[in-house]
Scaffold this active site. Sequence first.
Site, mmCIF file in Angstrom:
data_model
loop_
_atom_site.group_PDB
_atom_site.id
_atom_site.type_symbol
_atom_site.label_atom_id
_atom_site.label_comp_id
_atom_site.label_asym_id
_atom_site.label_seq_id
_atom_site.Cartn_x
_atom_site.Cartn_y
_atom_site.Cartn_z
ATOM 1 C CG HIS A 67 -2.321 0.395 0.996
ATOM 2 N ND1 HIS A 67 -2.899 0.435 -0.259
ATOM 3 C CD2 HIS A 67 -3.302 0.782 1.868
ATOM 4 C CE1 HIS A 67 -4.162 0.824 -0.155
ATOM 5 N NE2 HIS A 67 -4.422 1.044 1.122
ATOM 6 C CG ASN A 118 -9.077 4.594 4.834
ATOM 7 O OD1 ASN A 118 -8.404 4.103 3.937
ATOM 8 N ND2 ASN A 118 -9.797 3.865 5.663
ATOM 9 C CG ASP A 166 -1.903 0.546 -3.425
ATOM 10 O OD1 ASP A 166 -2.086 1.737 -3.076
ATOM 11 O OD2 ASP A 166 -2.638 -0.380 -3.028
ATOM 12 C CG ASN A 203 -10.683 3.001 1.189
ATOM 13 O OD1 ASN A 203 -11.761 3.094 0.606
ATOM 14 N ND2 ASN A 203 -10.407 1.993 2.013
#
Length: 237
Positions: A19, A66, A91, A112
């Site tokens: 991530h 997020n 990613d 997100n």
Amino acid sequence: MKLWVGLGNPGAQYAGNRHNIGFMAVDRIAEDHGFGPWRARFQGEVSEGRIGSERIVLLKPATYMNDSGRSVRPTADFYKIPIEDITVFHDELDIAPGKCRLKQGGGHAGHNGLRSISQHMGEAYARVRLGVGHPGDKAKVANYVLGDFSKADREGWLADLLHGISDGAPALARGEGDHFLNAVSLRVAPPRSSAGTHPERSPAEPKPEKPAKPKAPAPTEEDTRSPLDKLRDKFNG
């Protein structure tokens, strides 16, 4: 001036995660192109520099993935950077590991970090989509993206991909997307040598020698004696 945002999660425990490949990309650019030190600003870390004639601001949001938009928006507002000049490195599950795609605008596709940026900024920013592959099961996605790259990945295709992004950064800064992607491709999948090899022989193996042609028999000397001389020589011999 342009704003390039790398997405990821802050903290050492997330540093090697799939991530966090966006953080890795802007870190590589900053190091290779002599950017200034990272400074804590706008709920993130900022580094400034130039690539060619373009002034670039690099941003790593520290708001966790997020809430990335809460860092991107004040940064863009402070530097007065329009949304069209913002590029986000992130990613991408639906792209094979080591592959890279470039896209201007569009939806967030469930990511997100992009979702948050779009909520704060709109959707017209560019995205550098960095393939990390998919675990094959939607239920495994969260653990997969929060898992670390393997050592083989880090030393193999991931290193090539990040160096390719850095190689292509001048083209990206000029708005030459095709040249940027070509620079990445040359690192990840360099062209093969044009020298051909025999399918059944290794390059180091010498070529077999051709069989020598048989020598023609030496011509015999022509006998110029008369029949009488031949008869005389027979009896005298």
